[in-house]
Design an enzyme around this catalytic site. Structure first.
Site, PDB file in Angstrom:
ATOM      1  N   GLU A 126       9.542   4.003 -24.206  1.00  0.00           N
ATOM      2  CA  GLU A 126       8.901   2.814 -24.766  1.00  0.00           C
ATOM      3  C   GLU A 126       7.858   3.232 -25.803  1.00  0.00           C
ATOM      4  O   GLU A 126       7.613   2.535 -26.763  1.00  0.00           O
ATOM      5  CB  GLU A 126       8.246   2.014 -23.624  1.00  0.00           C
ATOM      6  CG  GLU A 126       7.738   0.649 -24.025  1.00  0.00           C
ATOM      7  CD  GLU A 126       7.020  -0.067 -22.879  1.00  0.00           C
ATOM      8  OE1 GLU A 126       6.873   0.522 -21.798  1.00  0.00           O
ATOM      9  OE2 GLU A 126       6.614  -1.219 -23.094  1.00  0.00           O
TER      10      GLU A 126
ATOM     11  N   ARG B 271       6.153  10.705 -12.494  1.00  0.00           N
ATOM     12  CA  ARG B 271       5.913   9.655 -11.496  1.00  0.00           C
ATOM     13  C   ARG B 271       7.098   9.443 -10.571  1.00  0.00           C
ATOM     14  O   ARG B 271       6.932   8.908  -9.466  1.00  0.00           O
ATOM     15  CB  ARG B 271       5.496   8.362 -12.197  1.00  0.00           C
ATOM     16  CG  ARG B 271       4.058   8.437 -12.701  1.00  0.00           C
ATOM     17  CD  ARG B 271       3.676   7.205 -13.458  1.00  0.00           C
ATOM     18  NE  ARG B 271       3.797   7.361 -14.887  1.00  0.00           N
ATOM     19  CZ  ARG B 271       3.972   6.368 -15.735  1.00  0.00           C
ATOM     20  NH1 ARG B 271       4.084   5.138 -15.296  1.00  0.00           N
ATOM     21  NH2 ARG B 271       4.040   6.597 -17.035  1.00  0.00           N
TER      22      ARG B 271
END
Ligand SMILES: O=P(O)(O)OC[C@H]1O[C@H](OP(=O)(O)OP(=O)(O)O)[C@H](O)[C@@H]1O
Ligand SMILES: Nc1ncnc2[nH]cnc12
Length: 181
Positions: free
Chosen positions: A101, A64
């Site tokens: 994460e 991204r």
């Protein structure tokens, strides 16, 4: 940024609870990409914010980071250097492991992508724990290049990424913050 600009971008971002794992609130930037006005606004704001930084290159991290880093590089008249997931770069690379994460991975950069003469701006869509950009920063510095700034569309302040990056002497800028994750 004006309140209207913040609202334009926030309304383009969808939140998907429990993706890709239970407990994660996924902030999806594809709604910015498919909205020409929101996409242009994002790049214009970042280009204006960083126009006087004396940068020579933009570095974006797969995947991204490419979506915002490459158009920002074009808008600023700079070259773009990709940091990629393992096995994707064809020439000699340096590698760096990192935690996410929701998992862990490895990143790579071409050994000849940057030199001591480069002053890099890092760009990614989102800052969570900071693991991705910590690893990216280590790779950039391993090549001897200077990097003092990282820009994000979104940051999640509760996840500690900003502190992690500031401890590495990086200044963090994000267009939108989502607290409470
Ligand atoms: O601050 P962190 O905790 O490191 O998390 C943020 C990173 O996680 C996402 O990428 P992801 O690894 O999911 O890969 P993708 O860009 O290929 O979707 C996102 O695009 C950031 O690069
Ligand atoms: N909550 C989140 N939403 C979107 N991308 C992410 N990457 C890491 N955490 C994320």
């Amino acid at each position: 940024m004006t309140e209207t600009e913040i609202n334009t971008l926030k309304s383009a971002i969808h939140t998907i609870p429990d993706y890709p794992k239970v407990g994660i609130m996924f902030r999806d930037v594809t709604g910015i990409l498919d909205d020409a006005d929101a996409f242009k606004l994002t790049i214009d704001i970042l280009a204006d914010k960083f126009k006087d930084g004396g940068y020579t290159k933009i570095v974006g991290t797969e995947a991204r980071g490419f979506l915002f880093g490459a158009p920002l590089a074009l808008a600023m008249g700079l070259g773009f250097v990709p940091v990629r997931k393992p096995g994707k770069l064809p020439r000699a690379t340096y590698m760096q492991d990192y935690q996410l994460e929701y998992g862990h991975d490895t990143l790579e950069i071409h050994q000849d992508a940057l030199t001591e003469l480069d002053n890099v701006l890092i760009v990614d869509d989102l800052l969570a724990t900071g693991g991705t950009i910590e690893a990216t920063t280590k790779l950039i510095r391993r090549l001897g290049a200077k990097v003092t700034d990282a820009a994000f569309v979104i940051s999640l302040p509760d996840l500690g990424g900003e502190k992690k990056l500031e401890d590495m002497d990086l200044s963090v800028f994000s267009l939108l913050q989502y607290a409470g994750d």
